[in-house]
Scaffold this active site. Structure first.
Site, PDB file in Angstrom:
ATOM      1  N   GLN A  93       0.851  -1.187   0.000  1.00  0.00           N
ATOM      2  CA  GLN A  93       0.000   0.000   0.000  1.00  0.00           C
ATOM      3  C   GLN A  93       0.893   1.245   0.000  1.00  0.00           C
ATOM      4  OE1 GLN A  93      -3.590  -0.545   2.859  1.00  0.00           O
ATOM      5  NE2 GLN A  93      -1.977  -1.895   3.628  1.00  0.00           N
ATOM      6  N   ASN A  94       2.185   1.038   0.215  1.00  0.00           N
ATOM      7  CA  ASN A  94       3.119   2.150   0.365  1.00  0.00           C
ATOM      8  C   ASN A  94       3.519   2.723  -0.999  1.00  0.00           C
ATOM      9  OD1 ASN A  94       2.947   1.497   3.046  1.00  0.00           O
ATOM     10  ND2 ASN A  94       4.912   0.377   3.087  1.00  0.00           N
ATOM     11  N   ILE A  95       3.753   4.022  -1.002  1.00  0.00           N
ATOM     12  CA  ILE A  95       4.160   4.683  -2.256  1.00  0.00           C
ATOM     13  C   ILE A  95       5.670   4.922  -2.286  1.00  0.00           C
ATOM     14  CG2 ILE A  95       1.902   5.719  -2.607  1.00  0.00           C
ATOM     15  CD1 ILE A  95       2.938   8.341  -1.459  1.00  0.00           C
ATOM     16  N   ASP A  96       6.362   4.529  -1.181  1.00  0.00           N
ATOM     17  CA  ASP A  96       7.815   4.679  -1.180  1.00  0.00           C
ATOM     18  C   ASP A  96       8.445   3.537  -1.981  1.00  0.00           C
ATOM     19  OD1 ASP A  96       7.550   3.389   2.115  1.00  0.00           O
ATOM     20  OD2 ASP A  96       8.547   2.325   0.488  1.00  0.00           O
ATOM     21  N   HIS A 111      -1.343   1.338  -4.506  1.00  0.00           N
ATOM     22  CA  HIS A 111      -1.734   2.737  -4.301  1.00  0.00           C
ATOM     23  C   HIS A 111      -0.780   3.699  -5.004  1.00  0.00           C
ATOM     24  CE1 HIS A 111      -4.243   1.593  -0.530  1.00  0.00           C
ATOM     25  NE2 HIS A 111      -4.863   1.337  -1.654  1.00  0.00           N
ATOM     26  N   THR A 182       0.033  -2.683   8.794  1.00  0.00           N
ATOM     27  CA  THR A 182      -1.113  -1.940   8.291  1.00  0.00           C
ATOM     28  C   THR A 182      -2.243  -1.984   9.303  1.00  0.00           C
ATOM     29  OG1 THR A 182      -2.676  -1.646   6.456  1.00  0.00           O
ATOM     30  CG2 THR A 182      -2.004  -3.914   6.961  1.00  0.00           C
ATOM     31  N   GLU A 209       0.497  -3.898  17.346  1.00  0.00           N
ATOM     32  CA  GLU A 209      -0.691  -4.282  18.127  1.00  0.00           C
ATOM     33  C   GLU A 209      -1.710  -4.864  17.156  1.00  0.00           C
ATOM     34  OE1 GLU A 209      -1.498  -0.341  19.412  1.00  0.00           O
ATOM     35  OE2 GLU A 209      -2.255   0.259  17.439  1.00  0.00           O
TER      36      GLU A 209
HETATM   37  C1  BV8 Z   1     -11.680   2.664  -3.591  1.00  0.00           C
HETATM   38  C2  BV8 Z   1      -1.894   6.612  -1.167  1.00  0.00           C
HETATM   39  C3  BV8 Z   1     -13.438   2.310  -5.121  1.00  0.00           C
HETATM   40  C4  BV8 Z   1      -1.851   8.061  -0.831  1.00  0.00           C
HETATM   41  C5  BV8 Z   1      -3.724   5.720   0.121  1.00  0.00           C
HETATM   42  C6  BV8 Z   1     -16.598   3.520   4.000  1.00  0.00           C
HETATM   43  C7  BV8 Z   1     -16.366   2.215   4.394  1.00  0.00           C
HETATM   44  C8  BV8 Z   1     -15.409   1.422   3.756  1.00  0.00           C
HETATM   45  C9  BV8 Z   1     -14.675   1.938   2.695  1.00  0.00           C
HETATM   46  C10 BV8 Z   1     -14.900   3.235   2.314  1.00  0.00           C
HETATM   47  C11 BV8 Z   1     -15.846   4.033   2.949  1.00  0.00           C
HETATM   48  N1  BV8 Z   1     -15.833   5.238   2.361  1.00  0.00           N
HETATM   49  C12 BV8 Z   1     -14.915   5.224   1.369  1.00  0.00           C
HETATM   50  C13 BV8 Z   1     -14.346   4.019   1.322  1.00  0.00           C
HETATM   51  C14 BV8 Z   1     -13.304   3.556   0.403  1.00  0.00           C
HETATM   52  C15 BV8 Z   1     -11.951   4.102   0.828  1.00  0.00           C
HETATM   53  C16 BV8 Z   1     -11.657   3.695   2.250  1.00  0.00           C
HETATM   54  O1  BV8 Z   1     -11.347   2.549   2.528  1.00  0.00           O
HETATM   55  N2  BV8 Z   1     -11.772   4.677   3.163  1.00  0.00           N
HETATM   56  C17 BV8 Z   1     -11.504   4.397   4.554  1.00  0.00           C
HETATM   57  C18 BV8 Z   1     -10.805   5.593   5.180  1.00  0.00           C
HETATM   58  C19 BV8 Z   1     -12.823   4.085   5.260  1.00  0.00           C
HETATM   59  N3  BV8 Z   1     -10.994   3.484  -0.054  1.00  0.00           N
HETATM   60  C20 BV8 Z   1     -10.703   4.063  -1.236  1.00  0.00           C
HETATM   61  O2  BV8 Z   1     -11.136   5.144  -1.582  1.00  0.00           O
HETATM   62  C21 BV8 Z   1      -9.833   3.246  -2.168  1.00  0.00           C
HETATM   63  N4  BV8 Z   1     -10.477   3.192  -3.452  1.00  0.00           N
HETATM   64  O3  BV8 Z   1     -12.322   2.191  -2.692  1.00  0.00           O
HETATM   65  O4  BV8 Z   1     -12.115   2.759  -4.871  1.00  0.00           O
HETATM   66  C22 BV8 Z   1     -13.747   2.535  -6.536  1.00  0.00           C
HETATM   67  C23 BV8 Z   1     -14.594   1.645  -7.150  1.00  0.00           C
HETATM   68  C24 BV8 Z   1     -14.893   1.842  -8.473  1.00  0.00           C
HETATM   69  C25 BV8 Z   1     -14.311   2.888  -9.172  1.00  0.00           C
HETATM   70  C26 BV8 Z   1     -13.431   3.764  -8.540  1.00  0.00           C
HETATM   71  C27 BV8 Z   1     -13.144   3.592  -7.212  1.00  0.00           C
HETATM   72  C28 BV8 Z   1      -8.489   3.880  -2.417  1.00  0.00           C
HETATM   73  C29 BV8 Z   1      -7.744   4.036  -1.120  1.00  0.00           C
HETATM   74  C30 BV8 Z   1      -6.306   4.456  -1.406  1.00  0.00           C
HETATM   75  C31 BV8 Z   1      -6.006   5.793  -0.753  1.00  0.00           C
HETATM   76  N5  BV8 Z   1      -4.564   6.034  -0.833  1.00  0.00           N
HETATM   77  N6  BV8 Z   1      -2.413   5.910  -0.006  1.00  0.00           N
HETATM   78  C32 BV8 Z   1      -0.684   8.405   0.020  1.00  0.00           C
HETATM   79  O5  BV8 Z   1       0.028   7.484   0.466  1.00  0.00           O
HETATM   80  O6  BV8 Z   1      -0.525   9.614   0.263  1.00  0.00           O
HETATM   81  S1  BV8 Z   1      -4.305   5.052   1.552  1.00  0.00           S
HETATM   82  C33 BV8 Z   1      -3.091   4.939   2.753  1.00  0.00           C
HETATM   83  O7  BV8 Z   1      -3.737   4.735   4.002  1.00  0.00           O
HETATM   84  C34 BV8 Z   1      -2.195   3.734   2.653  1.00  0.00           C
HETATM   85  O8  BV8 Z   1      -1.824   3.477   1.340  1.00  0.00           O
HETATM   86  C35 BV8 Z   1      -2.981   2.615   3.258  1.00  0.00           C
HETATM   87  O9  BV8 Z   1      -3.781   1.965   2.320  1.00  0.00           O
HETATM   88  C36 BV8 Z   1      -3.929   3.338   4.186  1.00  0.00           C
HETATM   89  C37 BV8 Z   1      -3.751   2.920   5.611  1.00  0.00           C
HETATM   90  O10 BV8 Z   1      -2.464   3.144   5.932  1.00  0.00           O
HETATM   91  P1  BV8 Z   1      -1.572   1.970   6.580  1.00  0.00           P
HETATM   92  O11 BV8 Z   1      -0.587   1.574   5.562  1.00  0.00           O
HETATM   93  O12 BV8 Z   1      -2.389   0.903   7.208  1.00  0.00           O
HETATM   94  O13 BV8 Z   1      -0.884   2.836   7.676  1.00  0.00           O
HETATM   95  P2  BV8 Z   1      -1.506   3.290   9.064  1.00  0.00           P
HETATM   96  O14 BV8 Z   1      -0.764   4.497   9.515  1.00  0.00           O
HETATM   97  O15 BV8 Z   1      -2.995   3.342   8.999  1.00  0.00           O
HETATM   98  O16 BV8 Z   1      -1.133   2.072  10.021  1.00  0.00           O
HETATM   99  C38 BV8 Z   1       0.228   1.754  10.251  1.00  0.00           C
HETATM  100  C39 BV8 Z   1       0.233   0.437  10.988  1.00  0.00           C
HETATM  101  O17 BV8 Z   1       1.581   0.041  11.179  1.00  0.00           O
HETATM  102  C40 BV8 Z   1      -0.397   0.551  12.358  1.00  0.00           C
HETATM  103  O18 BV8 Z   1      -1.267  -0.555  12.552  1.00  0.00           O
HETATM  104  C41 BV8 Z   1       0.800   0.459  13.317  1.00  0.00           C
HETATM  105  O19 BV8 Z   1       0.478  -0.203  14.526  1.00  0.00           O
HETATM  106  C42 BV8 Z   1       1.774  -0.362  12.512  1.00  0.00           C
HETATM  107  N7  BV8 Z   1       3.188  -0.110  12.805  1.00  0.00           N
HETATM  108  C43 BV8 Z   1       3.780   1.080  13.086  1.00  0.00           C
HETATM  109  N8  BV8 Z   1       5.103   0.886  13.268  1.00  0.00           N
HETATM  110  C44 BV8 Z   1       5.348  -0.436  13.069  1.00  0.00           C
HETATM  111  C45 BV8 Z   1       4.131  -1.078  12.785  1.00  0.00           C
HETATM  112  N9  BV8 Z   1       4.040  -2.391  12.559  1.00  0.00           N
HETATM  113  C46 BV8 Z   1       5.183  -3.107  12.649  1.00  0.00           C
HETATM  114  N10 BV8 Z   1       6.387  -2.574  12.906  1.00  0.00           N
HETATM  115  C47 BV8 Z   1       6.517  -1.248  13.129  1.00  0.00           C
HETATM  116  N11 BV8 Z   1       7.723  -0.725  13.423  1.00  0.00           N
END
Ligand code: BV8
Length: 251
Positions: A93-96, A111, A182, A209
């Site tokens: 999911q990462n863009i890096d 992504h 994630t 976690e």
């Molecule tokens: C789509 C690029 C359909 C940009 C990103 C309501 C309900 C359900 C879904 C939806 C809804 N309303 C809208 C939606 C859909 C929406 C969505 O899911 N929204 C969410 C907020 C509810 N999704 C979309 O829009 C997707 N597209 O659905 O299209 C469609 C159908 C037909 C036609 C057209 C379209 C597109 C989503 C993509 C958005 N772009 N990234 C950028 O990077 O700037 S999303 C971005 O956030 C990431 O790519 C990733 O996907 C997401 C979550 O990030 P994570 O990677 O999980 O990172 P996070 O910080 O959240 O968590 C980090 C984790 O690591 C934590 O758990 C932490 O504990 C852990 N961690 C930390 N340190 C460590 C560690 N683990 C291990 N070791 C460590 N050291």
């Protein structure tokens, strides 16, 4: 429990795998997107409203990436990809580009990628993708069609993630699904573990976690991925399915 015979592995990574390399994760206390509101920098509407703000947001991340290095978690996955004898798919999911810097190949960036810009189809562009390592010049013409419609090659909220057919096909044949760093809140990525489970795969998550989708995982390995993953890969490569059976029995 039935004897495991793991052949095809699918790995999904999120921001957490790059955290120890110094790239902040998304879900911070303030819930802001690197100090921006998601809707101001990560939607097509935000780009329509203020393309310069969105370009600058990604320009800033792209320039920073030049000095960021992969960590042992990225290196462990590169080793798994090289040495695993069966099928191996790495979806991020990462863009890096830290997986590539660590030596992983054929990485599926669902992504998009920070080091690429694209001739924006919604604006009448041709969809050509161009590599870049510098701040974007809005006057730069597309090398294919000549139009000045290049945008960050990033999938924003509301846009369709990339390579979904390929990802679905690999998930449907997976025997082991590994999710790393994630939060499991963004779809469709957060739904991959469910698809893998329905395909009969063993599912393991690596996180600090339990994630939002923890209920779908047969086992969780909690701790920093830079520490937990190299050890896991070592044991998986040396003991294979037997190790995974042991891991989920102990879960
Ligand atoms: C789509 C690029 C359909 C940009 C990103 C309501 C309900 C359900 C879904 C939806 C809804 N309303 C809208 C939606 C859909 C929406 C969505 O899911 N929204 C969410 C907020 C509810 N999704 C979309 O829009 C997707 N597209 O659905 O299209 C469609 C159908 C037909 C036609 C057209 C379209 C597109 C989503 C993509 C958005 N772009 N990234 C950028 O990077 O700037 S999303 C971005 O956030 C990431 O790519 C990733 O996907 C997401 C979550 O990030 P994570 O990677 O999980 O990172 P996070 O910080 O959240 O968590 C980090 C984790 O690591 C934590 O758990 C932490 O504990 C852990 N961690 C930390 N340190 C460590 C560690 N683990 C291990 N070791 C460590 N050291």
């Amino acid at each position: 429990m039935k004897q495991l015979n793991i052949k095809n592995i699918v790995v999904l990574t999120g921001a957490g795998i790059s955290a120890e390399s110094g790239i902040p994760v998304f879900r911070s206390e303030t819930g802001l997107w690197e100090n921006h509101r998601v809707e101001d920098v990560c939607t097509p509407e935000a780009y329509d409203r203020n393309p310069a703000l969105v370009r600058n947001f990604y320009d800033g991340m792209r320039v920073k990436l030049a000095n960021i290095k992969p960590n042992p978690a990225h290196l462990a996955l590169a080793r798994l990809g090289r040495e695993w004898k069966g099928g191996y798919t790495l979806v991020t999911q990462n863009i890096d580009n830290l997986h590539e810097q660590a030596g992983s190949e054929n990485v599926i960036h669902m992504h998009g990628e920070l080091m690429k810009i694209r001739c924006y189809e919604d604006y009448g562009g041709c969809g050509t993708v161009v590599e870049t390592d510098r701040p974007q010049d809005p006057e730069q013409p597309c090398p294919n069609c000549g139009k000045k419609l290049l945008r960050p090659h990033i999938v924003w909220f509301g846009e369709m993630p990339l390579d979904m057919d390929l990802i679905s096909e690999r998930l449907s044949k997976s025997d082991l699904f590994i999710s790393i760093g994630t939060s499991g809140v963004v779809y469709p990525a957060a739904g991959f573990v469910r698809s893998a489970k329905f395909a009969g795969a063993v599912t393991v998550e690596f996180n600090l976690e339990p994630s939002a989708t923890k209920g779908y995982f047969d086992a969780g390995v909690y701790g920093k991925a830079g520490t937990t993953l190299p050890d896991f890969v070592d044991r998986l490569l040396s003991r294979g399915s037997e190790y995974i059976s042991e891991l989920i029995r102990g879960a």
